[in-house]
Design a protein around this motif. Sequence first.
Motif, PDB file in Angstrom:
ATOM      1  N   UNK A   1       5.893   4.129  -8.859  1.00 59.30           N
ATOM      2  CA  UNK A   1       6.519   4.888  -7.771  1.00 59.30           C
ATOM      3  C   UNK A   1       5.607   4.952  -6.549  1.00 59.30           C
ATOM      4  N   UNK A   2       4.301   5.237  -6.791  1.00 63.34           N
ATOM      5  CA  UNK A   2       3.385   5.359  -5.644  1.00 63.34           C
ATOM      6  C   UNK A   2       3.168   3.993  -4.986  1.00 63.34           C
ATOM      7  N   UNK A   3       3.030   2.966  -5.815  1.00 64.09           N
ATOM      8  CA  UNK A   3       2.837   1.621  -5.251  1.00 64.09           C
ATOM      9  C   UNK A   3       4.040   1.248  -4.387  1.00 64.09           C
ATOM     10  N   UNK A   4       5.230   1.530  -4.904  1.00 63.59           N
ATOM     11  CA  UNK A   4       6.452   1.196  -4.163  1.00 63.59           C
ATOM     12  C   UNK A   4       6.491   1.930  -2.823  1.00 63.59           C
ATOM     13  N   UNK A   5       6.126   3.213  -2.870  1.00 61.74           N
ATOM     14  CA  UNK A   5       6.120   4.024  -1.648  1.00 61.74           C
ATOM     15  C   UNK A   5       5.108   3.468  -0.633  1.00 61.74           C
ATOM     16  N   UNK A   6       3.919   3.085  -1.130  1.00 63.31           N
ATOM     17  CA  UNK A   6       2.883   2.563  -0.227  1.00 63.31           C
ATOM     18  C   UNK A   6       3.350   1.264   0.420  1.00 63.31           C
ATOM     19  N   UNK A   7       3.929   0.377  -0.411  1.00 70.91           N
ATOM     20  CA  UNK A   7       4.372  -0.911   0.139  1.00 70.91           C
ATOM     21  C   UNK A   7       5.520  -0.731   1.121  1.00 70.91           C
ATOM     22  N   UNK A   8       6.375   0.244   0.822  1.00 70.27           N
ATOM     23  CA  UNK A   8       7.496   0.515   1.721  1.00 70.27           C
ATOM     24  C   UNK A   8       6.964   0.957   3.089  1.00 70.27           C
ATOM     25  N   UNK A   9       5.972   1.865   3.057  1.00 74.11           N
ATOM     26  CA  UNK A   9       5.381   2.351   4.315  1.00 74.11           C
ATOM     27  C   UNK A   9       4.745   1.185   5.080  1.00 74.11           C
TER      28      UNK A   9
ATOM     29  N   UNK B   1      -6.579   4.668  -1.345  1.00 73.68           N
ATOM     30  CA  UNK B   1      -6.305   5.862  -2.154  1.00 73.68           C
ATOM     31  C   UNK B   1      -4.813   5.928  -2.411  1.00 73.68           C
ATOM     32  N   UNK B   2      -4.410   6.894  -3.233  1.00 74.12           N
ATOM     33  CA  UNK B   2      -2.978   7.097  -3.438  1.00 74.12           C
ATOM     34  C   UNK B   2      -2.346   7.707  -2.194  1.00 74.12           C
ATOM     35  N   UNK B   3      -3.165   8.094  -1.204  1.00 70.97           N
ATOM     36  CA  UNK B   3      -2.647   8.615   0.069  1.00 70.97           C
ATOM     37  C   UNK B   3      -2.535   7.521   1.130  1.00 70.97           C
TER      38      UNK B   3
END
Lengths: 402, 354
Positions: free
Chosen positions: A215-223, A343-345
């Motif tokens: 989920x976090x990876x997907x969110x980061x790549x989306x951003x 980071x995850x941020x």
Amino acid sequence: MSKFNKIFAAVLSIVLLSSMFVGCAGGKTTTVTKTATNTVTNTKTETVTVTGDTTTSTKPDEPEVKPLVYPYTVQDQAGRTVTINKKYERVAFSSVRPLPATYFAVTGNIDTLVGMNPSSRSAALASMFVILCPEIANVPTNFIVNNDTNIEELMKLNPEVVFCLNKNTDEINALEAAGITAVGLETNGTDPIELFAAWADLIGQVMGEQNRAKAIIEESRKAAQEVKDIAKTITDKKKVMFLYRDEGGTLQVAGSNLYSQYWIETIGAENVAKDCNNVTEVSMEQIMQWNPEYIFITTFTKCQPDDLYNNKIEGQDWSGIKAVQDGHVYKDPLGIYRWFTPTSDSALMLKWIASKTYPEYYKYDMEKEVRDYYKTFYGYELSDKELNMVFNPSSDAAYYVK
Amino acid sequence: MNTDISVNNVKKDFKIAWWKKAVLIALPLLVFLLSFCCGRFQVAPNTVIEILWDNFMGLFGIAPTGNYSAFQESAVMALRFPRIILGLLVGAGLAISGAALQGMFGNPLVSPQVLGVSSGAGFGAALAILLVENLFLTQISAVIMGLVAVAVTFMVSKVGKGKASIYTLVLAGTITSAFFEALISAIKFTADPFSKLPTITYWLMGSLANRSFADVWHSAPLIIIGIIVLVIFRWRINILSLDEDEAKAMGVNLKLSRFIVVLCCSVITAATVSVCGIVGWIGLVIPHICRSIVGPNHKDLIPACIAVGGAYLMIIDAIARTVSASEIPLSILTAIIGAPFFAYLLKKSGGQWK
């Protein structure tokens, strides 16, 4: 002469005694190694790869309970095939500072964390990490002295798996010899989002908890994609500089082949220090020559925007720099870890630096973005005070508290 | 190389050609003015001249007439000027200390590092960076530890009863150096590898980057006092370079004279390390170059060292701040540029300075 003889005898006996102990320890290690090898050979016949398994939901809040078949193997970033025998309950991180924070983001807690690098601890205490997860302050760190792992101290913590830098081959070999599963991780690269993605993915695979990582990876790549799409439409390349450290007579900027290059290029701007390698010592004159329009000060230094606005630093003159005249000097935020690094941020860092540099193109409400992100991925509601801490890190955060 | 650097064989009426004197005076002045034009921030030479002229006339209360921005003036006067002054003083100080010590020890391989001062001061600086990271405290710590180191050297050299010979002093200095080098290594070993270690390593290679007038005020008085005393004392160094019995026969208080020379060199070296880290090579080589120009008589050698040493470091620093975006540590340049030049001189002179 008799005095000399006594000393000689004492030294000799100490040497002999210690060699006996070494002998004992050596014997133990061999047995452990044997068992370890046995397990590996046993498992080789029935290896199952978990990577192919992608039928999982991406909601981090309700991880799907999915039966894993042990043992299975994963590929680590040292190019090794690592066999995972069971659900690990004792995990340690010997190097790579941001990893415990990544681990927390991926697993949702640190219940299984039994040891980490002292630098990770002090970074955690200076950041949001300790607020999201107060127990991090109590994780043992004493097995690392001067960034070197003492394997025997580490064994006292009885870890089942240890994550470390992929280049530390000696450490990986020693861990394997001691019967501890070792997983190597890569830190070289300029793309913090993909570096983080690789760490999160690997930790998720090893721990058998991939939903949150995905989920976090997907969110980061989306951003990243979102920002890149907008960046294509930007024609005026603004001149941006990362001030890495500025204190005690040291003036350093972050050049190319470092995360600085990614942050600046991705949003459509230009890194004035792109000809410098990594972190580089420069003169004030050089910065005057570059004349950056935007300056971002990392949290690796005590230096604050006010120091530049008020020209407080002796031997430097910031008054004529465009960024200072226009009021475009910003301190990097400090979230679960230093935002400059992977980071995850990282999704938030990209949006933040984009909206600071090109507010007319990137219309992110950063306060809302951070609040929502922390709620979704860390399950934490930030108070106004905490939000303020994220965006205005104190100078003390540059130094590691003991 | 002529290893006999005493003045035994110097003729009393040895005269230096007038043009050599003129060059030695003109060289530092010319380099001093030219180095105002060197730096990463581009300021045209004629603008630099205007800025310098206006600032000079400003001393007499005459209003500026030049056409330039405050930013350009700041680059030339606030950023370059202190570096140039420090380059001149540090270069001159190290060269003169090297010449005095080489003369006193009668040994061409001696440099200001030999007394342990550099290592001690380097340790003081590294310790301060590790603990506080404040430039002024770093400087104080460097000076104090540099002087502590030379005191240790003196104490060690006097441990054996009987004559504290001049060679014992060199040996004691080597021991002290080794000890403080080990302490520096210990500090490097404990320093945070991501923040403090690069700063310490960089400091130990020497740099004048981002030095201000405050740094000039902190170190210049010590360096200048040391230089002045050595200049006044230069006749005495000639006598110190004779062998012991001869010198005693001339009625000189050997112990006191040696002490004064060593103290001056230590103060100069400690002050230079405190302001710009350890700059190698100058103290060893500039005296030899000067000897090839003016001969071994310290009456001429010491002033020549001020001119050549000062000019050399001003040139080196101009290169360090100009050729690349990143500052180049001084010790790298002093050796890379100095070593081939010295080798050329050595080859050309056939090992004999005339």
